[in-house]
Design an enzyme around this catalytic site. Structure first.
Site, PDB file in Angstrom:
ATOM      1  N   TYR A   1     -86.057  25.170   9.393  1.00 23.59           N
ATOM      2  CA  TYR A   1     -84.742  25.777   9.207  1.00 23.59           C
ATOM      3  C   TYR A   1     -84.867  27.054   8.389  1.00 23.59           C
ATOM      4  O   TYR A   1     -84.210  28.067   8.682  1.00 23.59           O
ATOM      5  CB  TYR A   1     -83.810  24.794   8.502  1.00 23.59           C
ATOM      6  CG  TYR A   1     -82.486  25.391   8.085  1.00 23.59           C
ATOM      7  CD1 TYR A   1     -81.456  25.577   9.002  1.00 23.59           C
ATOM      8  CD2 TYR A   1     -82.257  25.772   6.763  1.00 23.59           C
ATOM      9  CE1 TYR A   1     -80.249  26.130   8.625  1.00 23.59           C
ATOM     10  CE2 TYR A   1     -81.050  26.326   6.373  1.00 23.59           C
ATOM     11  CZ  TYR A   1     -80.048  26.499   7.306  1.00 23.59           C
ATOM     12  OH  TYR A   1     -78.852  27.063   6.920  1.00 23.59           O
TER      13      TYR A   1
ATOM     14  N   SER B   1     -74.215  29.405  -1.486  1.00 26.20           N
ATOM     15  CA  SER B   1     -73.678  29.438  -0.134  1.00 26.20           C
ATOM     16  C   SER B   1     -72.488  28.497   0.016  1.00 26.20           C
ATOM     17  O   SER B   1     -72.430  27.439  -0.616  1.00 26.20           O
ATOM     18  CB  SER B   1     -74.769  29.025   0.859  1.00 26.20           C
ATOM     19  OG  SER B   1     -74.245  28.833   2.162  1.00 26.20           O
TER      20      SER B   1
ATOM     21  N   GLN C   1     -70.884  32.896  -2.132  1.00 25.44           N
ATOM     22  CA  GLN C   1     -70.845  33.461  -0.782  1.00 25.44           C
ATOM     23  C   GLN C   1     -69.820  32.719   0.059  1.00 25.44           C
ATOM     24  O   GLN C   1     -69.827  31.496   0.118  1.00 25.44           O
ATOM     25  CB  GLN C   1     -72.231  33.362  -0.136  1.00 25.44           C
ATOM     26  CG  GLN C   1     -72.296  33.808   1.313  1.00 25.44           C
ATOM     27  CD  GLN C   1     -72.042  32.663   2.289  1.00 25.44           C
ATOM     28  OE1 GLN C   1     -72.309  31.507   1.993  1.00 25.44           O
ATOM     29  NE2 GLN C   1     -71.496  32.994   3.452  1.00 25.44           N
TER      30      GLN C   1
ATOM     31  N   TYR D   1     -67.955  32.003   3.759  1.00 26.34           N
ATOM     32  CA  TYR D   1     -67.770  32.090   5.200  1.00 26.34           C
ATOM     33  C   TYR D   1     -66.283  31.919   5.476  1.00 26.34           C
ATOM     34  O   TYR D   1     -65.635  31.028   4.912  1.00 26.34           O
ATOM     35  CB  TYR D   1     -68.536  30.977   5.927  1.00 26.34           C
ATOM     36  CG  TYR D   1     -70.020  31.190   6.023  1.00 26.34           C
ATOM     37  CD1 TYR D   1     -70.544  32.354   6.564  1.00 26.34           C
ATOM     38  CD2 TYR D   1     -70.911  30.203   5.590  1.00 26.34           C
ATOM     39  CE1 TYR D   1     -71.903  32.546   6.660  1.00 26.34           C
ATOM     40  CE2 TYR D   1     -72.278  30.384   5.692  1.00 26.34           C
ATOM     41  CZ  TYR D   1     -72.769  31.562   6.229  1.00 26.34           C
ATOM     42  OH  TYR D   1     -74.128  31.738   6.330  1.00 26.34           O
TER      43      TYR D   1
ATOM     44  N   THR E   1     -69.756  37.045   3.879  1.00 30.66           N
ATOM     45  CA  THR E   1     -70.674  37.233   5.003  1.00 30.66           C
ATOM     46  C   THR E   1     -69.897  37.593   6.262  1.00 30.66           C
ATOM     47  O   THR E   1     -68.964  36.895   6.644  1.00 30.66           O
ATOM     48  CB  THR E   1     -71.506  35.965   5.240  1.00 30.66           C
ATOM     49  OG1 THR E   1     -72.329  35.739   4.091  1.00 30.66           O
ATOM     50  CG2 THR E   1     -72.395  36.113   6.464  1.00 30.66           C
TER      51      THR E   1
ATOM     52  N   ARG F   1     -80.963  28.942  17.090  1.00 33.06           N
ATOM     53  CA  ARG F   1     -82.310  28.847  16.537  1.00 33.06           C
ATOM     54  C   ARG F   1     -83.006  27.683  17.234  1.00 33.06           C
ATOM     55  O   ARG F   1     -82.665  26.521  17.000  1.00 33.06           O
ATOM     56  CB  ARG F   1     -82.255  28.655  15.028  1.00 33.06           C
ATOM     57  CG  ARG F   1     -81.601  29.859  14.322  1.00 33.06           C
ATOM     58  CD  ARG F   1     -80.530  29.432  13.362  1.00 33.06           C
ATOM     59  NE  ARG F   1     -79.648  30.551  13.001  1.00 33.06           N
ATOM     60  CZ  ARG F   1     -78.772  30.489  12.005  1.00 33.06           C
ATOM     61  NH1 ARG F   1     -78.673  29.400  11.270  1.00 33.06           N
ATOM     62  NH2 ARG F   1     -78.000  31.518  11.759  1.00 33.06           N
TER      63      ARG F   1
ATOM     64  N   LYS G   1     -71.665  41.298   3.066  1.00 31.92           N
ATOM     65  CA  LYS G   1     -73.029  41.018   3.539  1.00 31.92           C
ATOM     66  C   LYS G   1     -73.064  41.011   5.066  1.00 31.92           C
ATOM     67  O   LYS G   1     -72.205  40.423   5.709  1.00 31.92           O
ATOM     68  CB  LYS G   1     -73.468  39.649   3.009  1.00 31.92           C
ATOM     69  CG  LYS G   1     -74.853  39.193   3.433  1.00 31.92           C
ATOM     70  CD  LYS G   1     -75.174  37.849   2.798  1.00 31.92           C
ATOM     71  CE  LYS G   1     -76.555  37.353   3.147  1.00 31.92           C
ATOM     72  NZ  LYS G   1     -76.667  36.962   4.584  1.00 31.92           N
TER      73      LYS G   1
ATOM     74  N   HIS H   1     -79.038  38.909   8.497  1.00 35.27           N
ATOM     75  CA  HIS H   1     -79.036  37.460   8.282  1.00 35.27           C
ATOM     76  C   HIS H   1     -80.445  36.884   8.409  1.00 35.27           C
ATOM     77  O   HIS H   1     -80.643  35.781   8.920  1.00 35.27           O
ATOM     78  CB  HIS H   1     -78.086  36.759   9.269  1.00 35.27           C
ATOM     79  CG  HIS H   1     -77.380  35.579   8.686  1.00 35.27           C
ATOM     80  ND1 HIS H   1     -76.091  35.633   8.206  1.00 35.27           N
ATOM     81  CD2 HIS H   1     -77.768  34.294   8.492  1.00 35.27           C
ATOM     82  CE1 HIS H   1     -75.725  34.452   7.759  1.00 35.27           C
ATOM     83  NE2 HIS H   1     -76.741  33.612   7.920  1.00 35.27           N
TER      84      HIS H   1
ATOM     85  N   ARG I   1     -81.578  35.807  11.878  1.00 36.31           N
ATOM     86  CA  ARG I   1     -81.083  34.528  12.378  1.00 36.31           C
ATOM     87  C   ARG I   1     -79.819  34.661  13.219  1.00 36.31           C
ATOM     88  O   ARG I   1     -79.256  33.648  13.645  1.00 36.31           O
ATOM     89  CB  ARG I   1     -80.816  33.586  11.197  1.00 36.31           C
ATOM     90  CG  ARG I   1     -82.084  33.204  10.467  1.00 36.31           C
ATOM     91  CD  ARG I   1     -81.810  32.586   9.108  1.00 36.31           C
ATOM     92  NE  ARG I   1     -81.100  31.322   9.177  1.00 36.31           N
ATOM     93  CZ  ARG I   1     -81.664  30.152   9.474  1.00 36.31           C
ATOM     94  NH1 ARG I   1     -82.960  30.094   9.772  1.00 36.31           N
ATOM     95  NH2 ARG I   1     -80.954  29.031   9.479  1.00 36.31           N
TER      96      ARG I   1
END
Length: 387
Positions: A25, A107, A128, A130, A156, A165, A252, A276, A279
């Site tokens: 990961y 995060s 951070q 989202y 972000t 991924r 970001k 990122h 990613r």
């Protein structure tokens, strides 16, 4: 005890000591992983000018990031599921960052919660965010970050849709791991990791479970998360979130000069030139290759930071010499955490600081704030000759 000389040494230990799904990961990118690879290889293309017969005494790597004093221009980037690399991972990383004098960024998708970090540290940390479809939940996160006295919010912008991924799909990544035969076999070989996890109550996304409506356990969390990243986010919403937050705002995920100008227009305090970590948009330019055009576009009107691809103090120096005012490490400190817990994060910071300090001196400088492009040898057409 292994002799640690660089981040690669920590990476090797991390791979041995952490379950494969969580190591992968960390150490993976989206799709073909082209951008993931070029984030580091493009740093390697830049060379340094050695200077001699200069006074190297009295060196300092101290500077400021968004007005906050730092021991070196490095912050710990927000990394999801950090508490799965090592039990209570976010707490351990935050403690190491505080002792070293650099910012820690938590995060949204952390295992340890905002409140967990606040209870276990004394220095203000960054949070951070989202943006989720559930506006009430998003506002709740902002309120909780305020209550924890977070000194900056890192918003972000480049994860409205989740880049695929391949390794995560093949490994059946889940938090916590599902008890499949493959996972059980892997975990059995890393029993120290398992013992650590048995000793903590933090096994899921504690910023979300019990805070988002209808999310009370792992099953409901998975269903909620699959539909929550908000693809509708635009600059108007960013401005509203800035006003709601009311504090220092860092945006970001900026990789284009036009977006950097828009970030300036909405009143952000800083931007992070970032893809990122390779990613998200595979095939995008590396962060270091994108940096010069963005700095040319915004000048010193907004603080420009950079992440993605930084694995050494030399990389930090190169980014600062190209005009960045701060850098972020993600994988570099995660390798330390997975290898040796809090001690490993400290070791990662020590390695990067020593590399930065010595390299700066051998390039003829004693103050990180005074380095410039004159110490670099940059390939012609480094930014690319694109049509």
């Amino acid at each position: 005890m292994a002799v640690i000389t660089n981040i690669q040494d920590l990476k090797d230990l991390h791979k041995k000591r952490t379950p494969k799904m969580f190591y992968d990961y960390c150490e993976s990118g989206s799709w073909t992983e082209q951008t993931f690879r070029e984030n580091t290889t493009d740093f390697a293309q830049i060379r340094l000018r050695q200077r001699v017969a200069v006074n190297m005494e009295g060196r300092t790597t101290k500077t400021k990031m968004i007005g906050q004093e730092v021991s070196m221009p490095v912050a710990l980037a927000p990394v999801g599921s950090t508490g799965m690399q090592c039990a209570d991972g976010e707490i351990k990383a935050a403690k190491a960052a505080e002792k070293f004098g650099v910012p820690f960024t938590l995060s949204t998708m952390a295992i340890c919660s905002i409140e967990d970090i606040a209870e276990n540290t004394t220095a203000p940390f960054w949070f951070q965010l989202y943006v989720m479809r559930d506006e009430e939940f998003t506002s709740g996160l902002i309120a909780r970050a305020k209550a924890a006295k977070c000194s900056a919010m890192v918003l972000t912008l480049d994860l409205q849709l989740l880049g695929q991924r391949h390794k995560d799909l093949k490994n059946g990544l889940s938090v916590p791991p599902k008890p499949t035969p493959k996972a059980i076999f892997d975990l059995a070989q890393r029993w120290k990791w398992g013992v650590g996890m048995l000793g903590t109550k933090r096994h899921t996304f504690r910023n979300i479970v019990g805070h988002a409506k209808g999310v009370e356990n792992i099953a409901s969390l998975s269903k909620w998360a699959d539909s929550q990243f908000d693809p509708r986010m635009d600059w108007d919403q960013i401005k509203r979130l800035k006003d709601e937050w009311g504090g220092k705002l860092i945006l970001k995920g900026i990789l284009d000069a036009e977006d950097a100008i828009k970030a300036l227009e909405v009143g952000a305090d800083a931007i992070i030139v970032s893809n990122h970590g390779g990613r998200q948009l595979d095939g995008a330019l590396s962060s270091i290759r994108s940096l010069p055009a963005i700095i040319d576009a915004v000048g010193d009107k907004i603080e420009v930071h950079i992440d993605s691809g930084i694995r050494s103090g030399q990389d930090v120096l190169k980014a600062m010499a190209m005009g960045a005012k701060g850098t972020y490490i993600g994988r570099a400190y995660i390798h330390g955490l997975g290898a040796m817990g809090e001690e490993g994060v400290t070791k990662a910071l020590e390695v990067i600081h020593k590399e930065l300090d010595y390299t700066m001196a051998l390039c003829g400088h004693r103050d990180i704030e005074k380095v410039g492009r004159d110490i670099l040898l940059i390939p012609k057409n480094f930014e690319g000759d694109w049509q």
